[in-house]
Design a protein around this motif. Structure first.
Motif, short mmCIF file in Angstrom:
data_model
loop_
_atom_site.label_atom_id
_atom_site.label_comp_id
_atom_site.label_asym_id
_atom_site.label_seq_id
_atom_site.Cartn_x
_atom_site.Cartn_y
_atom_site.Cartn_z
N LEU A 1 0.53 16.10 -13.74
CA LEU A 1 0.62 14.81 -13.00
C LEU A 1 1.48 14.45 -11.90
O LEU A 1 2.73 15.01 -11.82
CB LEU A 1 1.06 13.61 -14.19
N THR A 2 1.14 13.94 -10.92
CA THR A 2 2.02 13.45 -9.70
C THR A 2 2.13 12.14 -9.54
O THR A 2 1.15 11.40 -9.41
CB THR A 2 1.80 14.15 -8.31
N LEU A 3 3.30 11.44 -9.47
CA LEU A 3 3.56 10.02 -9.44
C LEU A 3 3.99 9.96 -7.78
O LEU A 3 5.20 10.27 -7.70
CB LEU A 3 4.62 9.63 -10.24
N TYR A 4 3.38 9.11 -7.15
CA TYR A 4 3.84 8.52 -5.63
C TYR A 4 4.47 7.52 -6.02
O TYR A 4 3.87 6.33 -6.44
CB TYR A 4 2.48 8.60 -4.91
N ALA A 5 5.75 6.99 -5.64
CA ALA A 5 6.49 5.96 -6.10
C ALA A 5 7.46 5.93 -5.42
O ALA A 5 7.97 6.71 -4.48
CB ALA A 5 6.54 6.15 -7.43
N ASN A 6 8.31 4.83 -5.52
CA ASN A 6 9.71 4.60 -5.05
C ASN A 6 10.48 3.60 -6.17
O ASN A 6 9.91 2.79 -6.60
CB ASN A 6 9.58 3.69 -3.75
N ARG A 7 11.69 4.07 -6.33
CA ARG A 7 12.39 3.39 -7.58
C ARG A 7 12.80 2.15 -7.07
O ARG A 7 13.29 1.30 -7.84
CB ARG A 7 13.63 4.27 -8.12
N LEU A 8 12.67 1.48 -5.72
CA LEU A 8 12.96 0.24 -5.51
C LEU A 8 11.99 -0.72 -5.59
O LEU A 8 11.83 -2.15 -5.62
CB LEU A 8 13.35 -0.08 -4.25
N SER A 9 10.91 -0.13 -6.38
CA SER A 9 9.48 -0.96 -6.66
C SER A 9 9.32 -0.84 -7.91
O SER A 9 9.32 -0.01 -8.92
CB SER A 9 8.21 -0.18 -5.98
N GLN A 10 9.21 -2.39 -8.43
CA GLN A 10 9.21 -2.66 -9.86
C GLN A 10 8.04 -1.89 -10.36
O GLN A 10 8.14 -1.43 -11.67
CB GLN A 10 9.16 -4.43 -10.16
N GLY B 1 6.18 1.50 5.76
CA GLY B 1 4.78 1.56 6.12
C GLY B 1 4.10 2.65 5.67
O GLY B 1 2.84 2.76 5.83
N GLN B 2 4.75 3.54 4.82
CA GLN B 2 4.16 4.73 4.62
C GLN B 2 2.62 4.64 3.64
O GLN B 2 1.70 5.32 3.90
CB GLN B 2 5.06 6.03 3.86
N ALA B 3 2.63 3.85 2.88
CA ALA B 3 1.49 3.35 2.07
C ALA B 3 0.34 3.02 2.75
O ALA B 3 -0.77 2.78 2.22
CB ALA B 3 1.87 2.67 0.86
N ARG B 4 0.55 2.46 4.05
CA ARG B 4 -0.40 1.87 4.85
C ARG B 4 -0.97 2.92 5.76
O ARG B 4 -1.91 2.50 6.72
CB ARG B 4 0.25 0.56 5.59
N GLU B 5 -0.38 4.11 6.00
CA GLU B 5 -1.04 4.93 6.80
C GLU B 5 -2.26 5.50 6.40
O GLU B 5 -2.64 5.70 5.21
CB GLU B 5 0.16 6.30 6.99
N TRP C 1 -3.67 8.42 6.13
CA TRP C 1 -3.71 9.71 5.20
C TRP C 1 -3.34 9.28 3.85
O TRP C 1 -3.85 9.72 2.79
CB TRP C 1 -2.66 10.71 5.59
N PHE C 2 -2.58 8.26 3.51
CA PHE C 2 -2.22 7.75 2.15
C PHE C 2 -3.36 7.25 1.52
O PHE C 2 -3.86 7.51 0.50
CB PHE C 2 -1.08 6.61 2.24
N ALA C 3 -4.21 6.17 2.34
CA ALA C 3 -5.28 5.52 1.74
C ALA C 3 -6.38 6.80 1.50
O ALA C 3 -7.04 6.65 0.34
CB ALA C 3 -5.86 4.54 2.66
N GLU C 4 -6.46 7.78 2.44
CA GLU C 4 -7.59 8.67 2.05
C GLU C 4 -7.38 9.72 0.85
O GLU C 4 -8.13 9.98 0.23
CB GLU C 4 -7.45 9.37 3.41
N ARG C 5 -5.94 10.12 1.05
CA ARG C 5 -5.85 11.22 0.04
C ARG C 5 -4.87 10.54 -1.35
O ARG C 5 -4.86 11.42 -2.18
CB ARG C 5 -4.89 11.99 0.59
#
Ligand SMILES: N[C@@H](CCC(=O)N[C@@H](CS)C(=O)NCC(=O)O)C(=O)O
Length: 252
Positions: free
Chosen positions: A3-12, A38-42, A44-48
């Motif tokens: 498993l890989t978690l794409y995340a940020n620890r400032l996000s609940q 805005g990385q989650a809006r790029e 490549w993020f939506a695609e992959r």
């Protein structure tokens, strides 16, 4: 599972997922996403990673290149947490957090509170507004306190009052949303959200059972470790804020 978690620890929602992975001893790879820029809006993020363009996102893969070769991609923190509970090796532990088909009624109650969390507590959480105000528009903080923050806090108070009333009818020795001693995914998601205002320095004297419930879950070691950035962020906001946060009188 790989498993890989794409995340940020400032996000609940990201913290709730990561705390659960640690609580269940599920191994995972961490991939930080700079969502504030805005990385989650790029594209490549939506695609992959996640077509919903949000974090957290969980990717499962047979090899070590999740962004290219994932077999399975999942967004939405509640769905991710339920999936982790279904897949975890330690089913005895996982079922305490979410029993699934083993106890359909309890699982349904957890689902009920998770849905309520998104429609209530999360909508009225003032943390991000306070943080944005603090970082981008500090000269407007007293004005926006009245027009933007206070109305959110008033709406949050009605959700806190509902929770306080709910806990009044619970066994006083263990405050959990669905009864019983063990916290569930509903407790975890909601407390991760509410803990953000605690990290700034707000206290909830008007809602003593809610305060105890938050404290019980937030004092778990995995919760504290995963929340360290939010604790630091809260401290820095508090120390530089002046009096506008009104920490003493907001939640009496
Ligand atoms: N309902 C979603 C909410 C996820 C969400 O709002 N994530 C925020 C970070 S807290 C995000 O990805 N924002 C990206 C953006 O706004 O560009 C969940 O529970 O996963």
């Amino acid at each position: 599972m790989n498993l890989t978690l794409y995340a940020n620890r400032l996000s609940q929602p990201c913290r709730a997922v990561e705390i659960l992975l640690r609580e269940l001893d599920v191994p995972y790879t961490w991939h930080e996403v700079d969502f504030a820029n805005g990385q989650a809006r790029e594209p490549w993020f939506a695609e992959r990673i996640n077509a919903l363009k949000t974090i957290p996102a969980l990717l499962e893969t047979a090899d070590d290149d999740p962004a290219m070769n994932a077999d399975f991609r999942l967004g939405e923190s509640h769905a991710i947490q339920r999936y982790i509970c279904r897949q975890a090796d330690n089913q005895e532990k996982a079922r305490c957090w979410y029993p699934g088909e083993q106890d359909s009624r309890r699982a349904a109650k957890i689902d009920q509170w998770l849905a309520w969390h998104h429609g209530n507590i999360r909508c009225h959480d003032t943390f991000h507004d306070i943080m944005n105000l603090h970082l981008t528009l500090p000269m407007l903080k007293y004005e926006l306190q009245q027009t933007r923050i206070r109305p959110l806090q008033e709406r949050l108070k009605s959700s806190l009052a509902l929770l306080e009333h709910h806990f009044k009818h619970q066994d006083a020795s263990a405050i959990t949303l669905c009864g019983g001693k063990h916290s569930t995914l509903a407790d975890l998601s909601m407390v991760c959200e509410l803990y953000q205002i605690i990290a700034i320095g707000y206290r909830l004297p008007g809602y003593p059972r809610v305060a105890r419930w938050i404290d019980t879950i937030a004092s778990r070691p995995h919760f504290q470790n995963v929340s360290s950035e939010i604790i630091a962020q809260g401290r820095s906001i508090r120390e530089q804020s002046g009096g506008y946060l009104d920490l003493e009188h907001t939640f009496i």
